[in-house]
Design a protein around this motif. Sequence first.
Motif, PDB file in Angstrom:
ATOM      1  N   GLU A  38      -0.539  14.038  80.538  1.00 49.46           N
ATOM      2  CA  GLU A  38       0.060  13.761  81.843  1.00 49.46           C
ATOM      3  C   GLU A  38       0.214  12.263  82.073  1.00 49.46           C
ATOM      4  O   GLU A  38       1.228  11.795  82.587  1.00 49.46           O
ATOM      5  N   PHE A  39      -0.807  11.508  81.676  1.00 47.27           N
ATOM      6  CA  PHE A  39      -0.756  10.061  81.848  1.00 47.27           C
ATOM      7  C   PHE A  39       0.359   9.438  81.015  1.00 47.27           C
ATOM      8  O   PHE A  39       1.037   8.504  81.449  1.00 47.27           O
ATOM      9  N   SER A  40       0.589   9.964  79.827  1.00 42.09           N
ATOM     10  CA  SER A  40       1.663   9.432  78.982  1.00 42.09           C
ATOM     11  C   SER A  40       3.028   9.704  79.598  1.00 42.09           C
ATOM     12  O   SER A  40       3.938   8.882  79.488  1.00 42.09           O
ATOM     13  N   LEU A  41       3.156  10.849  80.271  1.00 44.60           N
ATOM     14  CA  LEU A  41       4.425  11.148  80.956  1.00 44.60           C
ATOM     15  C   LEU A  41       4.670  10.166  82.094  1.00 44.60           C
ATOM     16  O   LEU A  41       5.785   9.683  82.290  1.00 44.60           O
ATOM     17  N   VAL A  42       3.618   9.887  82.845  1.00 41.20           N
ATOM     18  CA  VAL A  42       3.741   8.926  83.952  1.00 41.20           C
ATOM     19  C   VAL A  42       4.079   7.539  83.409  1.00 41.20           C
ATOM     20  O   VAL A  42       4.962   6.847  83.926  1.00 41.20           O
ATOM     21  N   ARG A  43       3.383   7.130  82.365  1.00 40.78           N
ATOM     22  CA  ARG A  43       3.606   5.806  81.788  1.00 40.78           C
ATOM     23  C   ARG A  43       5.020   5.680  81.220  1.00 40.78           C
ATOM     24  O   ARG A  43       5.697   4.674  81.411  1.00 40.78           O
ATOM     25  N   ASP A  44       5.496   6.739  80.548  1.00 41.23           N
ATOM     26  CA  ASP A  44       6.853   6.714  80.001  1.00 41.23           C
ATOM     27  C   ASP A  44       7.889   6.583  81.105  1.00 41.23           C
ATOM     28  O   ASP A  44       8.891   5.876  80.968  1.00 41.23           O
ATOM     29  N   ARG A  45       7.636   7.263  82.216  1.00 42.53           N
ATOM     30  CA  ARG A  45       8.589   7.200  83.327  1.00 42.53           C
ATOM     31  C   ARG A  45       8.734   5.777  83.842  1.00 42.53           C
ATOM     32  O   ARG A  45       9.838   5.294  84.071  1.00 42.53           O
ATOM     33  N   PHE A  46       7.619   5.103  84.010  1.00 45.03           N
ATOM     34  CA  PHE A  46       7.687   3.782  84.622  1.00 45.03           C
ATOM     35  C   PHE A  46       7.950   2.672  83.610  1.00 45.03           C
ATOM     36  O   PHE A  46       8.432   1.607  83.979  1.00 45.03           O
ATOM     37  N   ASP A  47       7.675   2.919  82.347  1.00 46.91           N
ATOM     38  CA  ASP A  47       8.068   1.943  81.326  1.00 46.91           C
ATOM     39  C   ASP A  47       9.581   1.869  81.195  1.00 46.91           C
ATOM     40  O   ASP A  47      10.139   0.839  80.819  1.00 46.91           O
ATOM     41  N   ASN A  48      10.257   2.964  81.507  1.00 45.45           N
ATOM     42  CA  ASN A  48      11.720   3.013  81.397  1.00 45.45           C
ATOM     43  C   ASN A  48      12.372   3.161  82.770  1.00 45.45           C
ATOM     44  O   ASN A  48      13.443   3.741  82.900  1.00 45.45           O
ATOM     45  N   PHE A  49      11.704   2.629  83.765  1.00 46.83           N
ATOM     46  CA  PHE A  49      12.171   2.817  85.137  1.00 46.83           C
ATOM     47  C   PHE A  49      13.368   1.908  85.429  1.00 46.83           C
ATOM     48  O   PHE A  49      13.432   0.775  84.984  1.00 46.83           O
ATOM     49  N   VAL A  65      13.916  -8.021  88.632  1.00 47.81           N
ATOM     50  CA  VAL A  65      15.238  -7.543  89.032  1.00 47.81           C
ATOM     51  C   VAL A  65      15.551  -6.192  88.397  1.00 47.81           C
ATOM     52  O   VAL A  65      16.087  -5.291  89.051  1.00 47.81           O
ATOM     53  N   SER A  66      15.209  -6.018  87.124  1.00 46.65           N
ATOM     54  CA  SER A  66      15.597  -4.809  86.406  1.00 46.65           C
ATOM     55  C   SER A  66      14.744  -3.599  86.753  1.00 46.65           C
ATOM     56  O   SER A  66      15.229  -2.470  86.707  1.00 46.65           O
ATOM     57  N   THR A  67      13.508  -3.831  87.094  1.00 46.03           N
ATOM     58  CA  THR A  67      12.584  -2.705  87.276  1.00 46.03           C
ATOM     59  C   THR A  67      11.925  -2.696  88.642  1.00 46.03           C
ATOM     60  O   THR A  67      11.980  -1.692  89.358  1.00 46.03           O
ATOM     61  N   PHE A  68      11.318  -3.820  89.028  1.00 50.14           N
ATOM     62  CA  PHE A  68      10.424  -3.780  90.178  1.00 50.14           C
ATOM     63  C   PHE A  68      11.157  -3.595  91.504  1.00 50.14           C
ATOM     64  O   PHE A  68      10.653  -2.907  92.397  1.00 50.14           O
ATOM     65  N   LEU A  69      12.336  -4.186  91.670  1.00 52.91           N
ATOM     66  CA  LEU A  69      13.045  -4.050  92.943  1.00 52.91           C
ATOM     67  C   LEU A  69      13.413  -2.592  93.215  1.00 52.91           C
ATOM     68  O   LEU A  69      13.213  -2.069  94.318  1.00 52.91           O
ATOM     69  N   GLU A  70      13.978  -1.931  92.204  1.00 48.02           N
ATOM     70  CA  GLU A  70      14.310  -0.512  92.391  1.00 48.02           C
ATOM     71  C   GLU A  70      13.043   0.317  92.575  1.00 48.02           C
ATOM     72  O   GLU A  70      13.016   1.268  93.369  1.00 48.02           O
TER      73      GLU A  70
END
Length: 289
Positions: A38-49, A65-70
């Motif tokens: 489950e943790f890997s799924l969460v990490r994958d989501r936000f690594d490619n957010f 700009v690419s990740t944190f603002l959105e």
Amino acid sequence: VPEKSCGKAYFLLGGADGKDEAKRLVSSLSTFEDCEREFSLVRDRFDNFGHLRLMLDDKRLSYFVSTFLEYQVRICRMLARTSLYQCGGAFGFRDQLQDAVNLLLLDSAPAREQIGRACAHQFAAGDVCHWWHAGTGPEHGVRTRISDDLLWLPWAVCEYVEKTGDAEILRAEYPFLAGEELEENEHDRYQPLEPGAETGTVLEHCRRALMRVLARGVGAHGLLLIGTGDWNENEPGNGGSSPEGSALLLSTQLYGQNNGQFIGSPNLTVQLSGGRLVSGKGNAVTVYN
């Protein structure tokens, strides 16, 4: 953990719709393997957010700009609905419309969804819930005399149609809330929310919001009355707590820059004309009675 050794532990934090669902969730994460997966799924989501990718010399600025603002808008504002000021987890009528429109150039779905959600939290008289709590059990929200809330709905609709070209949203229908209007001596009212029998198109919801603001009238200087809004440039002072206070911000929201009654942009306007709502894009104008 044995002495002079190390180990790994997972702390689980979550939410569920009732005890049975909570038990199911806990049992699905009962082993280290479950937690790791489950943790890997969460990490994958936000690594490619994020939908935007900028490659700048400053890697921190690229990430910002690419990740944190959105991320801030989607997770902090749309999902958690929290920040320095809005901290209760409730939906704010103006708050989340503004946030969802910020995502339009990246993803139009949140704006369309929030426009529908806002329409469904408008009373038949045209006024709206300033904020409401959604989740388990009946919804509760606060009915107020705040005027600027109402103008953010047609603004968001104009932004959505202009940016996406999807004018079909104007025909989508949503219910109005039922409920008695505020009494003359009521500042606001926290109450359970029940959909009424009446429905209206998104365009009709916008029209009622605009007409409600206009019906409240103007102050001594011709500026729209803000009701009990909390913008601090109202006159007279008192932080907008006086029903007689008028607001420059509210008036410019409605009148825009073209010396006419419209909301939107030079490319798409929604205009009040003799109690009718007129929308225009380019040279094409449609009148809605």
